[in-house]
Write an enzyme that holds these catalytic residues in place. Structure first.
Site, PDB file in Angstrom:
ATOM      1  N   ARG A 285       0.832  -1.205   0.000  1.00 21.63           N
ATOM      2  CA  ARG A 285       0.000   0.000   0.000  1.00 21.63           C
ATOM      3  C   ARG A 285       0.861   1.247   0.000  1.00 21.63           C
ATOM      4  O   ARG A 285       1.814   1.354   0.777  1.00 21.63           O
ATOM      5  CB  ARG A 285      -0.917  -0.008   1.230  1.00 21.63           C
ATOM      6  CG  ARG A 285      -1.837  -1.219   1.184  1.00 21.63           C
ATOM      7  CD  ARG A 285      -2.904  -1.198   2.238  1.00 21.63           C
ATOM      8  NE  ARG A 285      -3.705  -2.406   2.105  1.00 21.63           N
ATOM      9  CZ  ARG A 285      -4.710  -2.735   2.901  1.00 21.63           C
ATOM     10  NH1 ARG A 285      -5.049  -1.925   3.905  1.00 21.63           N
ATOM     11  NH2 ARG A 285      -5.391  -3.844   2.710  1.00 21.63           N
TER      12      ARG A 285
ATOM     13  N   ARG B  98       1.615   0.942  10.324  1.00 22.44           N
ATOM     14  CA  ARG B  98       1.309   1.497   8.999  1.00 22.44           C
ATOM     15  C   ARG B  98       2.565   1.452   8.146  1.00 22.44           C
ATOM     16  O   ARG B  98       3.442   2.296   8.258  1.00 22.44           O
ATOM     17  CB  ARG B  98       0.800   2.939   9.141  1.00 22.44           C
ATOM     18  CG  ARG B  98       0.182   3.503   7.874  1.00 22.44           C
ATOM     19  CD  ARG B  98      -0.398   4.887   8.086  1.00 22.44           C
ATOM     20  NE  ARG B  98      -1.464   4.893   9.064  1.00 22.44           N
ATOM     21  CZ  ARG B  98      -2.747   4.604   8.812  1.00 22.44           C
ATOM     22  NH1 ARG B  98      -3.096   4.300   7.585  1.00 22.44           N
ATOM     23  NH2 ARG B  98      -3.642   4.622   9.758  1.00 22.44           N
TER      24      ARG B  98
ATOM     25  N   GLU C 126      -7.135  -1.415  14.877  1.00 21.63           N
ATOM     26  CA  GLU C 126      -7.726  -2.259  13.847  1.00 21.63           C
ATOM     27  C   GLU C 126      -6.751  -3.341  13.385  1.00 21.63           C
ATOM     28  O   GLU C 126      -5.604  -3.069  13.042  1.00 21.63           O
ATOM     29  CB  GLU C 126      -8.131  -1.404  12.646  1.00 21.63           C
ATOM     30  CG  GLU C 126      -8.735  -2.228  11.531  1.00 21.63           C
ATOM     31  CD  GLU C 126      -8.991  -1.410  10.266  1.00 21.63           C
ATOM     32  OE1 GLU C 126      -8.990  -0.168  10.354  1.00 21.63           O
ATOM     33  OE2 GLU C 126      -9.168  -2.032   9.204  1.00 21.63           O
TER      34      GLU C 126
ATOM     35  N   SER D  31     -10.808  -6.517   9.192  1.00 22.75           N
ATOM     36  CA  SER D  31     -11.979  -5.812   8.718  1.00 22.75           C
ATOM     37  C   SER D  31     -12.766  -6.832   7.911  1.00 22.75           C
ATOM     38  O   SER D  31     -12.243  -7.425   6.970  1.00 22.75           O
ATOM     39  CB  SER D  31     -11.477  -4.662   7.846  1.00 22.75           C
ATOM     40  OG  SER D  31     -12.546  -4.055   7.210  1.00 22.75           O
TER      41      SER D  31
ATOM     42  N   ARG E 298       0.516  -6.482  12.132  1.00 24.61           N
ATOM     43  CA  ARG E 298      -0.078  -5.857  13.316  1.00 24.61           C
ATOM     44  C   ARG E 298      -0.264  -6.889  14.422  1.00 24.61           C
ATOM     45  O   ARG E 298      -0.180  -6.579  15.616  1.00 24.61           O
ATOM     46  CB  ARG E 298      -1.420  -5.205  12.973  1.00 24.61           C
ATOM     47  CG  ARG E 298      -1.243  -3.920  12.176  1.00 24.61           C
ATOM     48  CD  ARG E 298      -2.548  -3.170  11.972  1.00 24.61           C
ATOM     49  NE  ARG E 298      -2.302  -1.978  11.156  1.00 24.61           N
ATOM     50  CZ  ARG E 298      -3.243  -1.100  10.814  1.00 24.61           C
ATOM     51  NH1 ARG E 298      -4.501  -1.283  11.200  1.00 24.61           N
ATOM     52  NH2 ARG E 298      -2.931  -0.050  10.081  1.00 24.61           N
TER      53      ARG E 298
END
Length: 428
Positions: A261, A276, A348, A351, A390
């Site tokens: 990403r 991130r 988070e 999802s 994560r």
RNA sequence: GGAAGGGUGCCAGAGCGGACGAAUGGAGCGGUCUUGAAAACCGUCGAGGGUUUGCGCCCUCCGUGGGUUCGAAUCCCACCCCUUCCGCCA
């Protein structure tokens, strides 16, 4: 993509649904183009019918050695007109398609209206955050102290927001991937898929990354190829342009992939650690199901992802996103948030979403209820099961000991050669 | 990267300018026959769009996009993909 017929028949319902998401979509423009398109089609199709008819007549005359010149002259004009109209149809359809591809999915009726992420609703919580008798270290310090994560050298070798995992850190990452995949394929009924990490533009359009979110992906120089931002893209597109059989549904796939990403627009946010980054690992769950089952399937999917955290003993909560926090393609979404001591809050880590037929329509994934029945669009769902990077971060933070070591959860030990702890090592 | 061949319906496979949405097999589905099944025979068997209350009618689709022509699966151009051989390579 929304169904054009549905927009035509219930424009107000569409406007209302999009408004809940805080989106003002160009519905009037869509309706106007649709109207234009149909009226052009009516005209051009009549001419084509005429042309077909006369062409047959020409063929007949020629066979009978008769003169057909006057008909040929007449059709030359008609053909020219058809060409012009075809061009206009194409033009209108391109515009229409482009608009439709940029209109987000509608929220499901069970999703509450919100205006910001503060309106998201905590659904349930599993275990309470651990109380530390000492000052816990963030994973970016822990990882460096244990010499299992190296950010500095990654910055040298590649750049910011990259990392090396080393020694037991690398092995722990691999252990997590294998543990997650094994759980989903042996206990939750998913079939493993190992997808390409590069996809073409059609696939990225199918799942909804394109055309609106091109800047979030890494594009390969000079090619119509993109690094996958999630395995959702290749795996959902597995069945693009196919008609599946009812008896093959539901289809469950679990896939590991690296995810890339660009994190455009996130400068300054979560700059430290593994939260991130530009490249991370993820195990993704993807489902193809009959429409009437998709909301039950979403609950099950979420439960499958939760099971990973339960077995790892990581405290988490499940949050239902309000309409404000729904993604472009999503009708309903639950986030799983894991407790992250360094952030002193839940972060988070998964999802899980139902896309209904939004992606299926874009990627043209259909099924047939029975032989001879009309094809219908499937519903697609996916969820992280779960984000590995994560997870590793949460794991070492939550399992850290006062002496700086990290206890390895029971379920991972078989994947770590029986090891029960990562202890500080001599740094290289 | 170079050379050659090829992409047609669920599959195999013909067609290479006019009656072709597409021969012929096979699979599938329905039926006849049979106690049942097999075989045989008969029938059926793609998708999308427009229009219509409906029956239906019409248009488009033979890898994709352009072009030539009154008319294109068939001719021309570009691109994509597949196969084989060579080169390179984990």
């Amino acid at each position: 993509m929304l169904d054009l017929r549905m927009i035509r028949q219930n424009p107000d319902k569409v406007r209302e649904g999009l408004a809940k998401k805080g989106e003002a979509a160009p519905i009037d423009e869509v309706l106007a183009l649709d109207e234009q398109r149909r009226s052009l089609l009516t005209e051009v199709e009549q001419l084509k019918a005429k042309r077909n008819e006369v062409s047959e007549e020409v063929a007949r005359l020629k066979r009978e050695k008769q003169d057909a010149q006057h008909l040929i002259e007449e059709m030359r004009v008609v053909s020219q007109r058809i060409k012009e109209l075809d061009d206009r149809v194409r033009e209108v359809e391109t515009k229409l398609q482009d608009l439709l591809l940029r209109i987000p999915n509608l929220p499901h009726e069970s999703v509450h209206v919100g205006t910001s992420e503060d309106d998201n609703l905590e659904i349930r919580r599993w275990e309470e955050p651990r109380q530390f008798a000492f000052e816990p270290k963030p994973h970016w310090d822990l990882g460096v102290d244990l010499d299992i994560i190296d950010f500095e050298r990654a910055a040298k070798v590649t750049g910011a927001r990259f990392y090396f995992l080393k020694g037991l850190g690398a092995r722990l990452e691999r252990a997590l991937i294998n543990f997650m995949l094994d759980l989903h394929i042996t206990e939750h009924g998913y079939t493993e898929v190992f997808p390409p990490f590069i996809v073409n533009a059609a696939s990225a359009t199918g799942t909804g990354q394109l055309p609106k979110f091109a800047e979030d992906m890494f594009k390969l120089e000079g090619m119509d190829y993109y690094l996958v931002p999630t395995a959702e893209v290749p795996v959902t597109n597995l069945y693009q342009d196919e008609i599946l059989n009812m008896e093959d549904l539901p289809i469950y796939h679990a896939a590991y992939s690296a995810c890339f990403r660009s994190e455009a627009g996130s400068h300054g946010r979560d700059t430290r650690g593994l939260v991130r980054v530009h490249q991370f690992n993820k195990v993704e769950l993807v489902k193809f199901v009959a429409p009437e089952t998709s909301y039950d399937e979403l609950e099950k999917l979420t439960g499958n992802a939760e099971e990973v955290l339960k077995r790892l003993g990581l405290p988490y909560r499940v949050v239902l996103m309000s309409t404000a926090d729904l993604g472009f393609s999503q009708s309903k979404k639950y986030d799983l948030e894991v407790w992250m001591p360094s952030y002193a809050r839940y972060v988070e880590i998964s999802s899980c979403s139902n896309f209904e037929d939004f992606q299926a329509r874009r990627a043209n994934i259909r099924f047939r209820r029975e032989k001879g029945a009309r094809p219908e669009f499937v519903h697609t769902l996916n969820g992280s099961g779960i984000a590995v990077g994560r997870c590793l971060a949460a794991l070492i933070e939550n399992y850290q000991q006062e002496d700086g070591s990290v206890v390895i959860p029971e379920v991972l030990r078989p994947y770590m050669g029986g090891l029960d702890r990562i202890a500080p090592a001599k740094k290289l």
